[in-house]
Design a protein around this motif. Sequence first.
Motif, PDB file in Angstrom:
ATOM      1  N   THR A 138     -37.306 -22.592 -53.630  1.00 10.49           N
ATOM      2  CA  THR A 138     -36.612 -22.010 -52.592  1.00 10.49           C
ATOM      3  C   THR A 138     -36.578 -20.636 -52.926  1.00 10.49           C
ATOM      4  N   LEU A 139     -36.864 -20.269 -54.198  1.00 14.13           N
ATOM      5  CA  LEU A 139     -36.635 -18.870 -54.349  1.00 14.13           C
ATOM      6  C   LEU A 139     -37.646 -17.924 -53.849  1.00 14.13           C
ATOM      7  N   LEU A 140     -37.245 -16.844 -53.466  1.00 14.41           N
ATOM      8  CA  LEU A 140     -38.266 -15.554 -53.173  1.00 14.41           C
ATOM      9  C   LEU A 140     -39.351 -15.500 -54.402  1.00 14.41           C
ATOM     10  N   ASP A 141     -40.652 -15.358 -53.776  1.00 15.01           N
ATOM     11  CA  ASP A 141     -41.827 -14.895 -54.980  1.00 15.01           C
ATOM     12  C   ASP A 141     -41.370 -13.401 -55.400  1.00 15.01           C
ATOM     13  N   HIS A 142     -40.616 -12.770 -54.522  1.00 15.15           N
ATOM     14  CA  HIS A 142     -40.764 -11.199 -55.148  1.00 15.15           C
ATOM     15  C   HIS A 142     -39.349 -10.953 -54.656  1.00 15.15           C
ATOM     16  N   LEU A 143     -38.180 -10.220 -55.302  1.00 15.08           N
ATOM     17  CA  LEU A 143     -37.233  -9.783 -54.773  1.00 15.08           C
ATOM     18  C   LEU A 143     -37.051  -8.194 -55.084  1.00 15.08           C
ATOM     19  N   ALA A 144     -37.086  -7.315 -54.128  1.00 11.68           N
ATOM     20  CA  ALA A 144     -37.209  -6.063 -54.563  1.00 11.68           C
ATOM     21  C   ALA A 144     -35.855  -5.585 -55.313  1.00 11.68           C
ATOM     22  N   PRO A 145     -35.822  -4.906 -56.368  1.00 12.58           N
ATOM     23  CA  PRO A 145     -34.718  -4.641 -57.268  1.00 12.58           C
ATOM     24  C   PRO A 145     -33.724  -3.887 -56.543  1.00 12.58           C
TER      25      PRO A 145
ATOM     26  N   VAL B 168     -20.103 -21.511 -58.668  1.00 13.02           N
ATOM     27  CA  VAL B 168     -19.606 -21.997 -57.388  1.00 13.02           C
ATOM     28  C   VAL B 168     -20.371 -21.453 -56.336  1.00 13.02           C
ATOM     29  N   ARG B 169     -21.081 -20.210 -56.443  1.00 15.90           N
ATOM     30  CA  ARG B 169     -21.996 -19.575 -55.449  1.00 15.90           C
ATOM     31  C   ARG B 169     -23.208 -19.708 -55.335  1.00 15.90           C
ATOM     32  N   ALA B 170     -23.611 -19.889 -56.807  1.00 14.75           N
ATOM     33  CA  ALA B 170     -25.073 -20.117 -57.218  1.00 14.75           C
ATOM     34  C   ALA B 170     -25.527 -21.622 -56.618  1.00 14.75           C
ATOM     35  N   PHE B 171     -24.653 -22.526 -56.952  1.00 14.19           N
ATOM     36  CA  PHE B 171     -24.882 -24.000 -56.619  1.00 14.19           C
ATOM     37  C   PHE B 171     -24.845 -24.085 -55.020  1.00 14.19           C
ATOM     38  N   ALA B 172     -23.966 -23.515 -54.251  1.00 12.84           N
ATOM     39  CA  ALA B 172     -23.831 -23.444 -52.914  1.00 12.84           C
ATOM     40  C   ALA B 172     -25.121 -22.827 -52.143  1.00 12.84           C
ATOM     41  N   ALA B 173     -25.421 -21.771 -52.755  1.00 13.51           N
ATOM     42  CA  ALA B 173     -26.639 -20.887 -52.475  1.00 13.51           C
ATOM     43  C   ALA B 173     -27.930 -21.892 -52.189  1.00 13.51           C
ATOM     44  N   ALA B 174     -27.985 -22.585 -53.574  1.00  9.05           N
ATOM     45  CA  ALA B 174     -29.216 -23.460 -53.633  1.00  9.05           C
ATOM     46  C   ALA B 174     -29.181 -24.600 -52.749  1.00  9.05           C
ATOM     47  N   THR B 175     -28.075 -25.204 -52.856  1.00 11.98           N
ATOM     48  CA  THR B 175     -27.985 -26.645 -52.119  1.00 11.98           C
ATOM     49  C   THR B 175     -27.234 -26.981 -51.110  1.00 11.98           C
ATOM     50  N   GLY B 176     -26.283 -25.958 -50.660  1.00  9.94           N
ATOM     51  CA  GLY B 176     -25.524 -25.962 -49.442  1.00  9.94           C
ATOM     52  C   GLY B 176     -24.430 -26.892 -49.611  1.00  9.94           C
ATOM     53  N   LEU B 177     -24.096 -27.309 -50.959  1.00 15.12           N
ATOM     54  CA  LEU B 177     -22.981 -28.168 -51.286  1.00 15.12           C
ATOM     55  C   LEU B 177     -22.204 -27.422 -52.420  1.00 15.12           C
ATOM     56  N   SER B 178     -20.880 -27.666 -52.507  1.00 19.83           N
ATOM     57  CA  SER B 178     -19.928 -27.389 -53.616  1.00 19.83           C
ATOM     58  C   SER B 178     -20.246 -28.350 -54.947  1.00 19.83           C
ATOM     59  N   VAL B 179     -20.062 -27.824 -56.104  1.00 20.83           N
ATOM     60  CA  VAL B 179     -20.580 -28.405 -57.257  1.00 20.83           C
ATOM     61  C   VAL B 179     -19.894 -29.824 -57.264  1.00 20.83           C
ATOM     62  N   MET B 180     -18.350 -29.778 -57.144  1.00 18.67           N
ATOM     63  CA  MET B 180     -17.667 -31.187 -57.461  1.00 18.67           C
ATOM     64  C   MET B 180     -17.719 -32.134 -56.239  1.00 18.67           C
TER      65      MET B 180
END
Length: 277
Positions: free
Chosen positions: A120-127, A36-48
């Motif tokens: 849309t992902l960052l090239d580098h995300l600090a750990p 639910v959270r991954a899809f919303a973060a990527a698309t701005g929409l809920s899955v269903m």
Amino acid sequence: MNPAQKALWYIESHLAQELTLDEVAAIGGVSRYHMVRAFAAATGLSVMRYVRARRLTEAARALANGAPDILRVALEADYGSHEAFTRAFREHFGITPDAARAQRRLDTLKLQEPITMDSTLLDHLAPPRFVNGKPQLIAGIGERYSCETSAGVPGQWQRFHEHVHEIPAQVGDVAYGVCCNGDDAGNFDYIAGVEVADFSDLPREFGRVRIPEQKYAVFTHAEHISTIRRTINTIWNHWLPISGMKAADAPSFERYDVTFDPSTGNGGLEIWIPVKE
């Protein structure tokens, strides 16, 4: 492929079949909560909601092409009756299926075409660092959002800054943006607030949330606040799936200390994601 990409592929390749959130999450290799959270973060929409919008769009396309049997179109869109389909179609497009078929055009309808994931992902995300977070009480301005309405959060923060002085029993000078009470449809409560010692004297108009003791992965977002969604998308769709950890069903939050300037959006913040082994 990250979880959101896998979900989009599965949805588009099984759109004419029955789909459940459990199935989509399983394809992504993550929990319902995570998906639910991954899809919303990527698309701005809920899955269903995306599934429904895509099915209604394809139904509108079939009607505009002159499909003679509206009930057949309804069944293919996973609606059990003509009435249920008509109600959903009208709520989504503002016209009935009969009207859509009669006008034979789609340019007046707000269609949901397939989403093509881009970089849309960052090239580098600090750990992150890992913190065993203490129990906290957060009070402030609360609103409930869907994935599609979350653009209202900046305005909510403006209201928070206008009324923060009215919150009693404040602890420290750190502000928190807490996401909690999420559901499978992608709706969630967001509290823009501060830590308080107790809720006993808190006026009823303020929102409140208890943050339990919980292990967190803590990420630093050093860029302007306007780019926070990209960082959150990278956390949920890249870091978490390969981290060997799972998302815990607990509030996540942003932490804004005195270095953050709410008037400019600069200064950076922390993103706290609840995790478990």
